[in-house]
Design a protein around this motif. Structure first.
Motif, short mmCIF file in Angstrom:
data_model
loop_
_atom_site.label_atom_id
_atom_site.label_comp_id
_atom_site.label_asym_id
_atom_site.label_seq_id
_atom_site.Cartn_x
_atom_site.Cartn_y
_atom_site.Cartn_z
N PRO A 106 0.82 -1.20 0.00
CA PRO A 106 0.00 0.00 0.00
C PRO A 106 0.87 1.26 0.00
CG PRO A 106 -0.71 -1.51 1.72
CD PRO A 106 0.55 -2.06 1.14
N GLU A 107 0.27 2.35 -0.36
CA GLU A 107 1.00 3.63 -0.44
C GLU A 107 1.57 3.99 0.93
OE1 GLU A 107 2.78 6.68 -2.21
OE2 GLU A 107 1.56 5.22 -3.27
N GLY A 108 2.85 4.30 0.96
CA GLY A 108 3.50 4.72 2.19
C GLY A 108 4.13 3.58 2.97
N GLU A 109 3.92 2.33 2.56
CA GLU A 109 4.50 1.19 3.24
C GLU A 109 5.43 0.46 2.28
OE1 GLU A 109 1.78 -1.42 5.14
OE2 GLU A 109 0.62 0.19 6.02
N THR A 110 6.43 -0.21 2.85
CA THR A 110 7.36 -0.97 2.02
C THR A 110 6.90 -2.42 1.94
OG1 THR A 110 8.73 -1.38 3.94
CG2 THR A 110 9.32 0.49 2.56
N SER A 111 7.26 -3.09 0.87
CA SER A 111 6.87 -4.47 0.65
C SER A 111 7.67 -5.40 1.55
CB SER A 111 7.10 -4.84 -0.82
OG SER A 111 6.86 -6.21 -1.01
N LEU A 112 7.04 -6.48 1.97
CA LEU A 112 7.71 -7.47 2.79
C LEU A 112 8.13 -8.69 1.97
CD1 LEU A 112 5.46 -7.38 5.97
CD2 LEU A 112 7.63 -6.22 5.59
N VAL A 113 7.94 -8.64 0.67
CA VAL A 113 8.30 -9.75 -0.21
C VAL A 113 9.81 -9.78 -0.39
CG1 VAL A 113 7.98 -10.72 -2.51
CG2 VAL A 113 6.08 -9.58 -1.37
N THR A 114 10.40 -10.96 -0.30
CA THR A 114 11.84 -11.11 -0.45
C THR A 114 12.22 -10.97 -1.92
OG1 THR A 114 11.87 -12.65 1.39
CG2 THR A 114 13.79 -12.66 -0.05
N PRO A 115 13.18 -10.11 -2.25
CA PRO A 115 13.60 -9.97 -3.65
C PRO A 115 14.40 -11.20 -4.09
CG PRO A 115 14.88 -8.52 -2.24
CD PRO A 115 13.83 -9.15 -1.38
N TYR A 116 14.22 -11.58 -5.36
CA TYR A 116 14.87 -12.78 -5.87
C TYR A 116 16.08 -12.47 -6.74
CZ TYR A 116 10.89 -15.27 -4.03
OH TYR A 116 9.95 -15.78 -3.18
N SER A 117 16.28 -11.23 -7.11
CA SER A 117 17.45 -10.89 -7.92
C SER A 117 18.16 -9.70 -7.29
CB SER A 117 17.02 -10.55 -9.35
OG SER A 117 16.27 -9.35 -9.36
N LEU A 118 19.38 -9.48 -7.75
CA LEU A 118 20.18 -8.38 -7.22
C LEU A 118 19.54 -7.04 -7.55
CD1 LEU A 118 22.76 -7.42 -5.82
CD2 LEU A 118 23.88 -7.46 -8.04
N GLU A 119 18.98 -6.93 -8.73
CA GLU A 119 18.35 -5.67 -9.14
C GLU A 119 17.15 -5.33 -8.27
OE1 GLU A 119 15.94 -4.19 -13.03
OE2 GLU A 119 17.85 -5.20 -13.41
N ARG A 123 16.83 -2.16 -5.67
CA ARG A 123 15.67 -1.27 -5.79
C ARG A 123 14.91 -1.19 -4.46
NH1 ARG A 123 12.82 -3.52 -9.85
NH2 ARG A 123 14.20 -2.53 -11.36
N THR A 124 14.74 -2.34 -3.80
CA THR A 124 14.06 -2.36 -2.50
C THR A 124 14.85 -1.58 -1.46
OG1 THR A 124 13.12 -4.53 -3.01
CG2 THR A 124 13.11 -3.87 -0.71
#
Length: 131
Positions: A106-119, A123-124
């Protein structure tokens, strides 16, 4: 947003609550037993304990087996609590994922999903730190 503030206030009150613990007042000191002082002359006239009696002046050492047993019990508690936290957080993530099937936060919150690539990881990181 209001829910988070209420949780923060309750957490602060719980953490501060030991400060409000009641200390014994001076009014209740009349029931506390008073130890008697013994003069050096009186201590030399005390009878020696008999063979069956043991009168130790110091605390006896604890065996290594008891120390190891207490250590293993403490480590078992740590292990059980770690497993319990892992299971509860895994269940929480599954329930949270099934309730909201959104991949974006949602707007104003960061994602809790683990990134799978370096890019995605970079970005996260940049999004979270607002670098």
């Amino acid at each position: 947003m209001l829910k988070n503030k209420v949780i923060i206030i309750l957490l602060a009150l719980v953490l501060v609550s030991p400060v409000f613990a009641e200390e014994p007042s001076l009014e209740n000191t009349e029931n506390i037993p008073v130890t008697e002082t013994v003069s050096p002359e009186a201590s030399t006239n005390t009878p020696e304990p008999e063979i069956g009696q043991q009168n130790y002046a110091y605390k006896q050492p604890v065996s290594k087996r008891k120390i190891a047993k207490k250590f293993l019990l403490a480590m078992a508690g740590v292990g059980i609590s770690s497993i319990l936290l892992f299971v509860l957080l895994s269940l929480y993530n599954k329930i949270r994922g099934s309730v909201s099937n959104q991949e974006t936060a949602p707007e104003g919150e960061t994602s809790l999903v683990t990134p799978y690539s370096l890019e995605e990881a970079v970005r996260t990181f940049l999004d979270k730190t607002k670098y």
